[in-house]
Design a protein around this motif. Sequence first.
Motif, mmCIF file in Angstrom:
data_model
loop_
_atom_site.group_PDB
_atom_site.id
_atom_site.type_symbol
_atom_site.label_atom_id
_atom_site.label_comp_id
_atom_site.label_asym_id
_atom_site.label_seq_id
_atom_site.Cartn_x
_atom_site.Cartn_y
_atom_site.Cartn_z
ATOM 1 N N ARG A 4 0.816 -1.210 0.000
ATOM 2 C CA ARG A 4 0.000 0.000 0.000
ATOM 3 C C ARG A 4 0.855 1.268 0.000
ATOM 4 O O ARG A 4 0.426 2.309 -0.493
ATOM 5 C CB ARG A 4 -0.929 0.024 1.215
ATOM 6 C CG ARG A 4 -1.941 1.163 1.158
ATOM 7 C CD ARG A 4 -2.831 1.213 2.380
ATOM 8 N NE ARG A 4 -3.739 2.347 2.311
ATOM 9 C CZ ARG A 4 -4.217 2.997 3.363
ATOM 10 N NH1 ARG A 4 -3.887 2.607 4.591
ATOM 11 N NH2 ARG A 4 -5.015 4.033 3.198
ATOM 12 N N TYR A 28 10.659 -1.786 11.216
ATOM 13 C CA TYR A 28 9.391 -1.112 10.915
ATOM 14 C C TYR A 28 8.419 -2.042 10.204
ATOM 15 O O TYR A 28 7.215 -2.063 10.501
ATOM 16 C CB TYR A 28 9.648 0.138 10.076
ATOM 17 C CG TYR A 28 8.434 0.638 9.337
ATOM 18 C CD1 TYR A 28 7.367 1.224 10.020
ATOM 19 C CD2 TYR A 28 8.337 0.509 7.951
ATOM 20 C CE1 TYR A 28 6.242 1.677 9.339
ATOM 21 C CE2 TYR A 28 7.220 0.956 7.269
ATOM 22 C CZ TYR A 28 6.180 1.538 7.966
ATOM 23 O OH TYR A 28 5.073 1.977 7.298
ATOM 24 N N THR A 31 5.913 -4.055 12.209
ATOM 25 C CA THR A 31 4.825 -3.388 12.931
ATOM 26 C C THR A 31 4.043 -2.422 12.034
ATOM 27 O O THR A 31 3.182 -1.690 12.519
ATOM 28 C CB THR A 31 5.379 -2.597 14.132
ATOM 29 O OG1 THR A 31 6.272 -1.571 13.667
ATOM 30 C CG2 THR A 31 6.121 -3.520 15.089
ATOM 31 N N ALA A 32 4.342 -2.414 10.741
ATOM 32 C CA ALA A 32 3.747 -1.433 9.834
ATOM 33 C C ALA A 32 2.226 -1.583 9.774
ATOM 34 O O ALA A 32 1.704 -2.692 9.620
ATOM 35 C CB ALA A 32 4.337 -1.574 8.440
ATOM 36 N N VAL A 33 1.531 -0.470 9.871
ATOM 37 C CA VAL A 33 0.071 -0.449 9.766
ATOM 38 C C VAL A 33 -0.362 -0.835 8.354
ATOM 39 O O VAL A 33 -1.392 -1.493 8.175
ATOM 40 C CB VAL A 33 -0.473 0.947 10.141
ATOM 41 C CG1 VAL A 33 -1.964 1.047 9.864
ATOM 42 C CG2 VAL A 33 -0.179 1.256 11.609
ATOM 43 N N ALA A 34 0.425 -0.420 7.363
ATOM 44 C CA ALA A 34 0.147 -0.771 5.967
ATOM 45 C C ALA A 34 1.378 -1.451 5.380
ATOM 46 O O ALA A 34 2.522 -1.058 5.677
ATOM 47 C CB ALA A 34 -0.189 0.483 5.167
ATOM 48 N N LYS A 35 1.165 -2.477 4.549
ATOM 49 C CA LYS A 35 2.301 -3.180 3.942
ATOM 50 C C LYS A 35 3.113 -2.189 3.114
ATOM 51 O O LYS A 35 2.581 -1.514 2.237
ATOM 52 C CB LYS A 35 1.829 -4.349 3.082
ATOM 53 C CG LYS A 35 2.990 -5.194 2.557
ATOM 54 C CD LYS A 35 2.523 -6.495 1.963
ATOM 55 C CE LYS A 35 3.671 -7.281 1.333
ATOM 56 N NZ LYS A 35 4.739 -7.596 2.312
ATOM 57 N N SER A 36 4.407 -2.136 3.387
ATOM 58 C CA SER A 36 5.257 -1.091 2.832
ATOM 59 C C SER A 36 6.502 -1.675 2.175
ATOM 60 O O SER A 36 6.941 -2.774 2.499
ATOM 61 C CB SER A 36 5.689 -0.117 3.935
ATOM 62 O OG SER A 36 4.584 0.372 4.670
ATOM 63 N N GLU A 102 9.400 4.025 12.012
ATOM 64 C CA GLU A 102 8.217 3.621 12.774
ATOM 65 C C GLU A 102 7.158 4.719 12.830
ATOM 66 O O GLU A 102 5.963 4.435 12.969
ATOM 67 C CB GLU A 102 8.616 3.239 14.204
ATOM 68 C CG GLU A 102 9.371 1.934 14.301
ATOM 69 C CD GLU A 102 10.881 2.154 14.251
ATOM 70 O OE1 GLU A 102 11.296 3.241 13.773
ATOM 71 O OE2 GLU A 102 11.626 1.255 14.664
ATOM 72 N N ASN A 105 3.768 5.008 10.879
ATOM 73 C CA ASN A 105 2.505 4.502 11.431
ATOM 74 C C ASN A 105 1.653 5.632 11.991
ATOM 75 O O ASN A 105 0.412 5.572 11.941
ATOM 76 C CB ASN A 105 2.780 3.461 12.517
ATOM 77 C CG ASN A 105 3.202 2.127 11.954
ATOM 78 O OD1 ASN A 105 2.886 1.804 10.809
ATOM 79 N ND2 ASN A 105 3.928 1.347 12.740
ATOM 80 N N ILE A 108 0.280 7.518 8.719
ATOM 81 C CA ILE A 108 -0.670 6.784 7.879
ATOM 82 C C ILE A 108 -2.045 6.682 8.531
ATOM 83 O O ILE A 108 -3.068 6.587 7.836
ATOM 84 C CB ILE A 108 -0.108 5.395 7.516
ATOM 85 C CG1 ILE A 108 -0.755 4.888 6.222
ATOM 86 C CG2 ILE A 108 -0.319 4.395 8.646
ATOM 87 C CD1 ILE A 108 -0.046 3.711 5.607
ATOM 88 N N LYS A 109 -2.095 6.756 9.849
ATOM 89 C CA LYS A 109 -3.388 6.732 10.533
ATOM 90 C C LYS A 109 -4.191 8.003 10.272
ATOM 91 O O LYS A 109 -5.407 8.030 10.492
ATOM 92 C CB LYS A 109 -3.181 6.535 12.030
ATOM 93 C CG LYS A 109 -2.685 5.145 12.411
ATOM 94 C CD LYS A 109 -2.413 5.039 13.903
ATOM 95 C CE LYS A 109 -1.882 3.658 14.274
ATOM 96 N NZ LYS A 109 -1.556 3.560 15.724
#
Length: 239
Positions: A4, A28, A31-36, A102, A105, A108-109
């Motif tokens: 993403r 990172y 724990t990434a909120v979106a696959k990076s 990190e 995150n 991106i929120k």
Amino acid sequence: MEYRLTIVVPVYNEEDNLLRVEAEFLKYFKTAVAKSKVLFVNDGSKDNSQHIIEEICSRNSDFEFISFVENRGLSAAIKAGFDNTDTELVGYIDSDLQTAPEDFNILIKEIGTYDLVTGVRADRKDSFVKNMSSKIANGIRRSFTHDGMDDTGCPLKIIKTDYAQRIPMFKGLHRFLPAMILLQNGKVKQVPVRHFPRIAGEAKFGLWNRLLGPLMDCFAYLWMKKKYINYNIGKSSRG
């Protein structure tokens, strides 16, 4: 799971930092909120950066690179990264790691209803001269652009890719990314992020780059704002 977020990492003579970049991003990714994924843009480095970049990419599928034939500057490297992004979102961070992967995150929120989210460096770990020159430069730029941003020089940003790829970049315009999103009628937001001292390599910007250069760039931005083409299609016969 599809990527993403593509994170653009411009590199110019940063051989002493690149293995740290690899290690921090591997942390990172867990724990990434979106696959990076990471896209290194080697801006014509004259040290061993390219060799290290290729080694990193060969052992990690989440790392890619493009390399310039010659040094073209930070704005060109960022523009090339944006142009070669194939994900919904594009991020940007400097390879000196004075900001933390990190903290993407955090950004991106906030991106949902916004088109650019930028960090604001809290408790900056730079010299007095560097902090003051940046503060003055930000004040000058803000008076020209009215973008409401306190720290456009913060090297931690996330942008919706379709907006990023429409930015008509020129040398020095990396300082005006929020303003260029506003020209597209986009929405921008700033959030506090951590800041760390540089522990390896050399800074690429001096007093001239932070004060006189940005002042000249402000006039270039005003010219572009006056000439900028923006339109919305009301109806179309195309499906």
